[in-house]
Motif scaffolding. Structure first.
Motif, PDB file in Angstrom:
ATOM      1  N   ILE A  73       0.368   5.787  14.663  1.00 38.41           N
ATOM      2  CA  ILE A  73       0.250   5.142  13.359  1.00 38.41           C
ATOM      3  C   ILE A  73      -0.598   3.894  13.539  1.00 38.41           C
ATOM      4  O   ILE A  73      -0.411   3.130  14.493  1.00 38.41           O
ATOM      5  CB  ILE A  73       1.635   4.803  12.784  1.00 38.41           C
ATOM      6  CG1 ILE A  73       2.394   6.101  12.521  1.00 38.41           C
ATOM      7  CG2 ILE A  73       1.506   3.959  11.519  1.00 38.41           C
ATOM      8  CD1 ILE A  73       3.800   5.923  12.035  1.00 38.41           C
ATOM      9  N   SER A  74      -1.539   3.704  12.638  1.00 40.98           N
ATOM     10  CA  SER A  74      -2.415   2.535  12.734  1.00 40.98           C
ATOM     11  C   SER A  74      -2.903   2.142  11.355  1.00 40.98           C
ATOM     12  O   SER A  74      -2.597   2.794  10.357  1.00 40.98           O
ATOM     13  CB  SER A  74      -3.611   2.837  13.655  1.00 40.98           C
ATOM     14  OG  SER A  74      -4.427   3.828  13.089  1.00 40.98           O
ATOM     15  N   ASN A  75      -3.685   1.074  11.341  1.00 35.58           N
ATOM     16  CA  ASN A  75      -4.338   0.599  10.126  1.00 35.58           C
ATOM     17  C   ASN A  75      -3.335   0.311   9.010  1.00 35.58           C
ATOM     18  O   ASN A  75      -3.636   0.520   7.832  1.00 35.58           O
ATOM     19  CB  ASN A  75      -5.376   1.617   9.650  1.00 35.58           C
ATOM     20  CG  ASN A  75      -6.646   0.960   9.166  1.00 35.58           C
ATOM     21  OD1 ASN A  75      -7.449   0.545   9.981  1.00 35.58           O
ATOM     22  ND2 ASN A  75      -6.822   0.851   7.871  1.00 35.58           N
ATOM     23  N   VAL A  76      -2.152  -0.144   9.381  1.00 38.07           N
ATOM     24  CA  VAL A  76      -1.172  -0.539   8.371  1.00 38.07           C
ATOM     25  C   VAL A  76      -1.559  -1.950   7.943  1.00 38.07           C
ATOM     26  O   VAL A  76      -1.475  -2.892   8.732  1.00 38.07           O
ATOM     27  CB  VAL A  76       0.268  -0.511   8.929  1.00 38.07           C
ATOM     28  CG1 VAL A  76       1.265  -0.921   7.858  1.00 38.07           C
ATOM     29  CG2 VAL A  76       0.585   0.868   9.488  1.00 38.07           C
ATOM     30  N   CYS A  77      -2.037  -2.087   6.728  1.00 33.81           N
ATOM     31  CA  CYS A  77      -2.566  -3.377   6.299  1.00 33.81           C
ATOM     32  C   CYS A  77      -2.502  -3.509   4.789  1.00 33.81           C
ATOM     33  O   CYS A  77      -2.639  -2.526   4.061  1.00 33.81           O
ATOM     34  CB  CYS A  77      -4.021  -3.521   6.773  1.00 33.81           C
ATOM     35  SG  CYS A  77      -4.681  -5.173   6.509  1.00 33.81           S
ATOM     36  N   THR A  78      -2.315  -4.747   4.331  1.00 34.78           N
ATOM     37  CA  THR A  78      -2.333  -5.087   2.918  1.00 34.78           C
ATOM     38  C   THR A  78      -3.296  -6.254   2.727  1.00 34.78           C
ATOM     39  O   THR A  78      -3.316  -7.183   3.544  1.00 34.78           O
ATOM     40  CB  THR A  78      -0.928  -5.500   2.429  1.00 34.78           C
ATOM     41  OG1 THR A  78      -0.019  -4.425   2.693  1.00 34.78           O
ATOM     42  CG2 THR A  78      -0.912  -5.821   0.949  1.00 34.78           C
ATOM     43  N   LEU A  79      -4.084  -6.216   1.676  1.00 36.57           N
ATOM     44  CA  LEU A  79      -4.968  -7.344   1.379  1.00 36.57           C
ATOM     45  C   LEU A  79      -4.129  -8.603   1.198  1.00 36.57           C
ATOM     46  O   LEU A  79      -3.047  -8.553   0.588  1.00 36.57           O
ATOM     47  CB  LEU A  79      -5.775  -7.066   0.107  1.00 36.57           C
ATOM     48  CG  LEU A  79      -6.794  -5.937   0.187  1.00 36.57           C
ATOM     49  CD1 LEU A  79      -7.420  -5.691  -1.183  1.00 36.57           C
ATOM     50  CD2 LEU A  79      -7.871  -6.257   1.223  1.00 36.57           C
ATOM     51  N   PRO A  80      -4.595  -9.738   1.711  1.00 32.97           N
ATOM     52  CA  PRO A  80      -3.789 -10.969   1.667  1.00 32.97           C
ATOM     53  C   PRO A  80      -3.249 -11.327   0.278  1.00 32.97           C
ATOM     54  O   PRO A  80      -2.092 -11.727   0.151  1.00 32.97           O
ATOM     55  CB  PRO A  80      -4.754 -12.036   2.182  1.00 32.97           C
ATOM     56  CG  PRO A  80      -5.685 -11.292   3.081  1.00 32.97           C
ATOM     57  CD  PRO A  80      -5.858  -9.937   2.427  1.00 32.97           C
ATOM     58  N   ALA A  81      -4.029 -11.171  -0.756  1.00 32.24           N
ATOM     59  CA  ALA A  81      -3.582 -11.541  -2.106  1.00 32.24           C
ATOM     60  C   ALA A  81      -2.480 -10.635  -2.644  1.00 32.24           C
ATOM     61  O   ALA A  81      -1.842 -10.961  -3.650  1.00 32.24           O
ATOM     62  CB  ALA A  81      -4.774 -11.526  -3.069  1.00 32.24           C
ATOM     63  N   HIS A  82      -2.216  -9.524  -1.969  1.00 30.97           N
ATOM     64  CA  HIS A  82      -1.225  -8.556  -2.453  1.00 30.97           C
ATOM     65  C   HIS A  82      -0.018  -8.428  -1.527  1.00 30.97           C
ATOM     66  O   HIS A  82       0.823  -7.538  -1.726  1.00 30.97           O
ATOM     67  CB  HIS A  82      -1.899  -7.189  -2.646  1.00 30.97           C
ATOM     68  CG  HIS A  82      -2.977  -7.234  -3.673  1.00 30.97           C
ATOM     69  ND1 HIS A  82      -2.749  -7.009  -5.003  1.00 30.97           N
ATOM     70  CD2 HIS A  82      -4.305  -7.522  -3.561  1.00 30.97           C
ATOM     71  CE1 HIS A  82      -3.882  -7.136  -5.670  1.00 30.97           C
ATOM     72  NE2 HIS A  82      -4.844  -7.445  -4.823  1.00 30.97           N
ATOM     73  N   ARG A  83       0.076  -9.290  -0.538  1.00 31.41           N
ATOM     74  CA  ARG A  83       1.186  -9.218   0.410  1.00 31.41           C
ATOM     75  C   ARG A  83       2.481  -9.715  -0.216  1.00 31.41           C
ATOM     76  O   ARG A  83       2.472 -10.453  -1.201  1.00 31.41           O
ATOM     77  CB  ARG A  83       0.852 -10.036   1.664  1.00 31.41           C
ATOM     78  CG  ARG A  83      -0.244  -9.364   2.465  1.00 31.41           C
ATOM     79  CD  ARG A  83      -0.548 -10.049   3.770  1.00 31.41           C
ATOM     80  NE  ARG A  83      -1.634  -9.326   4.424  1.00 31.41           N
ATOM     81  CZ  ARG A  83      -2.524  -9.872   5.214  1.00 31.41           C
ATOM     82  NH1 ARG A  83      -2.453 -11.168   5.495  1.00 31.41           N
ATOM     83  NH2 ARG A  83      -3.478  -9.151   5.755  1.00 31.41           N
ATOM     84  N   GLY A  84       3.583  -9.287   0.380  1.00 31.49           N
ATOM     85  CA  GLY A  84       4.894  -9.725  -0.086  1.00 31.49           C
ATOM     86  C   GLY A  84       5.430  -8.938  -1.269  1.00 31.49           C
ATOM     87  O   GLY A  84       6.443  -9.307  -1.847  1.00 31.49           O
ATOM     88  N   ARG A  85       4.785  -7.837  -1.603  1.00 29.35           N
ATOM     89  CA  ARG A  85       5.208  -7.022  -2.749  1.00 29.35           C
ATOM     90  C   ARG A  85       5.687  -5.643  -2.331  1.00 29.35           C
ATOM     91  O   ARG A  85       5.927  -4.781  -3.169  1.00 29.35           O
ATOM     92  CB  ARG A  85       4.062  -6.871  -3.740  1.00 29.35           C
ATOM     93  CG  ARG A  85       3.557  -8.187  -4.277  1.00 29.35           C
ATOM     94  CD  ARG A  85       2.435  -7.965  -5.253  1.00 29.35           C
ATOM     95  NE  ARG A  85       1.669  -9.193  -5.406  1.00 29.35           N
ATOM     96  CZ  ARG A  85       0.508  -9.276  -6.001  1.00 29.35           C
ATOM     97  NH1 ARG A  85      -0.042  -8.185  -6.518  1.00 29.35           N
ATOM     98  NH2 ARG A  85      -0.117 -10.417  -6.099  1.00 29.35           N
TER      99      ARG A  85
END
Length: 154
Positions: free
Chosen positions: A90-102
């Motif tokens: 599993i890789s590339n688990v990422c969220t754009l900074p402005a959308h984190r915490g949701r």
């Protein structure tokens, strides 16, 4: 109110996936400003969005790709933790900074884990940032005593 969707990535998502990959590298303190890898990654995603060996998932918010996670089946020899052989990286688990915490990263991870369980592989592995570890631990991942080691071949 935001419209959230978790779905398998499809043609047209490549640029967003490359940008999320670049964001993942920034989070890991890896320089990601070279256009060569970006062009190669775009082509890589184009050729792997279909087929059964790769599960690439995105989370959209109001039709914008804001998070992703992917997995691919590796041909690993049987082992005590995967008696039938094979595993999923599993890789590339990422969220754009402005959308984190949701919960977008968790939703993308859950989608790839559902896909991974359907592959028949006995285990999944990933490399985690310190910030990502709690999410992975909530999903059953454990830190192993043998550290990841890497050598550049070129």
């Amino acid at each position: 109110m935001a419209t959230i969707e978790v779905r398998k990535a499809h043609a047209g998502d490549e640029a967003a996936l490359v940008e999320l990959r670049a964001e993942m590298f920034r989070a890991m303190d890896v320089r990601a400003d070279d256009d060569v890898w970006r062009e190669n990654a775009h082509t890589w995603f184009e050729t792997r969005l279909t087929g059964s060996a790769h599960g690439i998932f995105v989370v959209t918010e109001n039709d914008q790709v804001v998070a992703c996670a992917m997995g691919f089946v590796r041909d690993a020899a049987p082992s005590p933790t995967s008696p039938s052989g094979g595993d999923v990286l599993i890789s590339n688990v990422c969220t754009l900074p402005a959308h984190r915490g949701r919960g977008h990263g968790s939703a993308a991870l859950e989608a790839v884990l559902v896909w991974a369980r359907g592959t028949g592989a006995g285990r999944a592995e990933l490399v985690a940032t310190l910030e990502g570890r709690p999410m992975y631990e909530r999903n059953g991942f454990e830190t192993r005593s043998a550290p990841l080691m890497r050598a550049q071949l070129h």
